[in-house]
Write a protein that holds these residues in place. Structure first.
Motif, PDB file in Angstrom:
ATOM      1  N   ARG A   1       0.851  -1.200   0.000  1.00  0.00           N
ATOM      2  CA  ARG A   1       0.000   0.000   0.000  1.00  0.00           C
ATOM      3  C   ARG A   1       0.884   1.246   0.000  1.00  0.00           C
ATOM      4  NH1 ARG A   1      -3.809   2.088  -0.081  1.00  0.00           N
ATOM      5  NH2 ARG A   1      -4.978   2.356   1.825  1.00  0.00           N
TER       6      ARG A   1
ATOM      7  N   GLN B   1      -6.447   0.355  -2.490  1.00  0.00           N
ATOM      8  CA  GLN B   1      -7.241  -0.583  -1.685  1.00  0.00           C
ATOM      9  C   GLN B   1      -7.889  -1.635  -2.583  1.00  0.00           C
ATOM     10  OE1 GLN B   1      -9.619   2.472   0.315  1.00  0.00           O
ATOM     11  NE2 GLN B   1      -8.809   1.723   2.256  1.00  0.00           N
ATOM     12  N   ARG B   2      -8.362  -1.173  -3.729  1.00  0.00           N
ATOM     13  CA  ARG B   2      -9.012  -2.099  -4.650  1.00  0.00           C
ATOM     14  C   ARG B   2      -8.029  -3.150  -5.151  1.00  0.00           C
ATOM     15  NH1 ARG B   2      -8.953  -1.976  -9.736  1.00  0.00           N
ATOM     16  NH2 ARG B   2     -10.381  -3.289 -10.916  1.00  0.00           N
TER      17      ARG B   2
ATOM     18  N   VAL C   1      -5.372  -4.227  -3.601  1.00  0.00           N
ATOM     19  CA  VAL C   1      -5.084  -5.171  -2.508  1.00  0.00           C
ATOM     20  C   VAL C   1      -6.215  -6.208  -2.425  1.00  0.00           C
ATOM     21  CG1 VAL C   1      -4.850  -5.422   0.001  1.00  0.00           C
ATOM     22  CG2 VAL C   1      -3.671  -3.576  -1.181  1.00  0.00           C
ATOM     23  N   PHE C   2      -7.431  -5.715  -2.537  1.00  0.00           N
ATOM     24  CA  PHE C   2      -8.584  -6.618  -2.499  1.00  0.00           C
ATOM     25  C   PHE C   2      -8.471  -7.647  -3.629  1.00  0.00           C
ATOM     26  CE2 PHE C   2     -12.791  -7.941  -3.802  1.00  0.00           C
ATOM     27  CZ  PHE C   2     -13.378  -8.278  -2.596  1.00  0.00           C
TER      28      PHE C   2
ATOM     29  N   SER D   1      -7.740  -4.964   2.476  1.00  0.00           N
ATOM     30  CA  SER D   1      -7.748  -3.737   1.676  1.00  0.00           C
ATOM     31  C   SER D   1      -8.050  -2.505   2.533  1.00  0.00           C
ATOM     32  CB  SER D   1      -8.765  -3.859   0.542  1.00  0.00           C
ATOM     33  OG  SER D   1     -10.064  -3.898   1.079  1.00  0.00           O
ATOM     34  N   ARG D   2      -8.715  -2.730   3.677  1.00  0.00           N
ATOM     35  CA  ARG D   2      -9.124  -1.583   4.500  1.00  0.00           C
ATOM     36  C   ARG D   2      -8.090  -1.194   5.555  1.00  0.00           C
ATOM     37  NH1 ARG D   2     -14.654  -4.035   5.709  1.00  0.00           N
ATOM     38  NH2 ARG D   2     -15.699  -3.822   3.716  1.00  0.00           N
TER      39      ARG D   2
END
Lengths: 403, 246
Positions: free
Chosen positions: A303, A309-310, A312-313, A392-393
């Motif tokens: 990150r 985030q997307r 990572v998801f 992701s969060r």
């Protein structure tokens, strides 16, 4: 990192990944085996039901609804000929035969048995049961007072080929009638009750005994079972348009047993699939959550490098997609081996209500493996949603602090 | 040649600027100030070393400068643009395109080779494969690791890993590289080699370096030296910059 990072991430903890793959593969294999077994059983029962009833039968609604006194439902020869004309226009139509069924008694002088006599057209391949002969022969076009009886009935009345039996019945006018018959053959069937009750006699002789020129139904055979519903719809429209007061019934309408069994099989498979999905879901959820926790710092790093985030998801989700694909595909392979071994074992089983042993088998084809594959695949993917969302969060600074 | 001439230093508008930056943490009922009203500006080509004891706010400062954290008050400007109102996605884009990061523990991705680790930021930028290959090979050659490109991090020494991390930080051609204790996990000789490398890259690429350290030896490389104490930044006079080699 395209497909490389998620795929390689799978092998960080080999033991855990192999365990996960085993869980998914085992779930898929069991599911594929059970589905293959149930589907094989269903198809065999379907085949035997169609053999017993034809693809569909055309008769008076009075007969279908059992709202008749006497023989008011019989189909006159002119109407039967009209139906023949309609059937000939149907693509996939293989043949049809007329039947006249009636109840009666069959006696030998010592014993008597309640029977259902089926007047059939000898030589017509639709529903002649000629390939079920265990002694003598099936009915021939030249036969008159000949009867083709089931094995169970023959045992019960001690009949053999050449035996003379007396049939007693009521004519369409309500008068009693009786006639001697010669047993020309004995048939076997999967259903013991059918063997005990159903006897075949020539249609012309049946009509003579009942004093009618009508038939009670027209049995239709099609090239494909799958065409049945379409043809039934066409016939309903065609019969109504021609003003013929007859209606078709498909083989599965005629056999409540098949429908109940198919629905039971579906429920059984749905329950099993649900149980396996839940098992796979929670095990993979646990595994992926652990994997995510172990890689919190790495998530922080990527990150910090600018991964959104997307992304990572997607990364975590893609990892689970690999796990799902590898596990489910392995499960299909294991399931196929299991089915091959099971079929090779030729295990015999005597189903209730039957008198012949039945070889158990399971079917393996695209349809029977695709469903278990999809169920395991989706369950695994769903289990990845929560850990992937959690990953992701993460706050980057918090993730980087984790040792 | 004067000592400053070793550094690429372009005067102009600050590339990175902190204005009145304060960062507090809530510890129970108490508010702890990690940074208090910090003012800072870095120009293109600066080589800034930020010293301070453990817990003085060095890493907090670096996190704020690299926009992986947000200040409690004040603002960080990159190329004159405020970052306070930017979304997480916009900050990720800034990190991806403008900023390179070097971590104390290298933070390489263990399942990727040295070359793949260096390639990772280019993948994030969706660069074509041919360009990625060329740039990775050139960067690995520049940090002296071309022969070890296919090795995984666990097959590399600490110094080699940090060089991979530096290559990863520079691969996208960032305006600034922020390094958090880059020599802390290295022996003194390897640490010197890593600092030499960073200094060389600063000279050759004109990239701004901000190095946070508690290692006094690293201070020798500073063109600008900033001391951080009790959440306050104090610019120190570097004077005649000592040659690291001396």
């Amino acid at each position: 990192m395209g497909w490389r990072l998620p795929l390689r991430s799978l092998w960080r903890n080999r033991r855990r990944t192999i365990l996960s793959l085993l869980v998914i593969a085992l779930g898929t294999a069991v599911s594929a085996f059970v589905f293959g077994f149930l589907e094989n059983s269903r198809l065999q029962i379907q085949q035997s039901t169609v053999q017993e009833y034809g693809n569909l039968q055309i008769a008076s609604p009075e007969l279908w609804n059992s709202k008749t006194d006497g023989y008011g439902y019989l189909i006159a020869p002119a109407a039967a000929a009209q139906v023949g004309g309609l059937l000939a226009q149907e693509p996939g139509f293989r043949g049809s035969t007329s039947q006249l069924q009636f109840p009666g008694l069959l006696g030998t002088g010592r014993d008597t048995q309640v029977i259902r006599a089926l007047g059939i057209e000898p030589g017509n391949p639709v529903l002649d049961f000629a390939d079920h002969v265990v002694a003598g022969r099936g009915l021939a076009p030249t036969d008159t007072a000949a009867v083709f009886v089931g094995r169970t009935l023959a045992d019960k009345l001690s009949l053999s080929v050449g035996s003379i039996v007396m049939a007693t019945l009521t004519t369409v006018h309500g008068a009693y009638n009786a006639s001697p018959f010669t047993v020309v053959g004995i048939y076997k069937y999967t259903n013991a009750q059918f063997e005990e009750q159903v006897v075949f006699i020539p249609l012309a002789f049946a009509q003579r005994l009942l004093d009618t020129d009508g038939v009670d139904r027209i049995v239709v055979s099609l090239d494909q079972i799958a065409e049945t519903s379409t043809v039934a719809v066409h016939l309903t429209t065609g019969l109504a348009a021609s003003g013929i007061a007859l209606a078709p019934r498909t083989w599965d309408d005629l056999s409540p047993f098949y429908r109940q069994l198919a629905s039971y099989f579906n429920a059984l498979f749905a329950f099993l699939s649900f149980a396996i999905s839940i098992l796979v879901f929670f095990i993979i959820l646990e595994v992926q959550t652990l994997a995510f926790l172990e890689r919190t710092r790495e998530v922080g790093t990527i990150r910090a490098l600018g991964t959104t985030q997307r992304e990572v998801f997607v990364l975590f989700f893609a990892e689970s997609a690999w796990l799902a694909a590898l596990g489910s595909a392995s499960g299909v392979a294991v399931g196929a081996l299991l089915i091959a071994a099971f079929n090779a074992a030729k295990i015999q089983w005597l189903p209730p209500g039957t008198i012949d042993y039945f070889t158990l088998g399971a079917k393996i084809e695209v349809g029977t493996v695709l469903v278990p594959f999809a169920i395991s695949f989706v369950a695994t993917l769903l289990s990845a949603l929560y850990p992937a969302a959690q990953a992701s969060r993460l706050r980057v600074v918090d993730a980087l602090r984790v040792e | 040649m004067g000592s400053d001439s070793r550094f690429c230093h372009v005067r102009g508008r600050p590339f990175l600027e902190a204005r009145d930056v304060t960062k507090t943490y809530q510890v129970g009922a108490e508010t702890v100030y990690a940074l208090r009203d910090v003012q800072f500006a870095a120009l293109q080509g600066d080589f800034v070393v930020i010293n301070g004891p453990s817990g003085s706010g060095k890493t907090t400062f670096l996190n704020l400068m690299s926009v992986i954290d947000r200040p409690t008050s004040g603002d960080v400007f990159i190329e004159g643009q405020s970052t306070s109102a930017k979304s997480e996605g916009q900050l990720a884009l800034l990190r991806k395109t403008k900023i390179g990061l070097v971590f104390q523990s290298f933070n390489l991705i263990p399942v990727l080779s040295a070359a793949e680790n260096v390639e990772y930021p280019l993948l994030l930028q969706k660069r074509p494969p041919a360009e990625r290959r060329t740039r990775v090979a050139a960067m690995l050659s520049e940090v002296g690791l071309d022969a070890l490109a296919r090795r995984r991090p666990n097959e590399l020494s600490g110094g080699q890993r940090q060089r991979v991390a530096i290559a990863r930080a520079l691969i996208t051609g960032p305006m600034i590289v922020l390094a958090d204790e880059p020599t802390a996990n290295l022996d003194s000789k390897t640490g010197e080699a890593v600092m030499d490398l960073m200094r060389r890259l600063n000279e050759e690429h004109c990239v701004t370096f901000i190095v946070v350290t508690h290692d006094p030896a690293v201070s020798r490389y500073a063109q600008r030296r900033v001391r951080i104490h009790d959440g306050q930044l104090i610019e120190e006079d570097v004077g005649g910059l000592a040659s690291p080699a001396s």
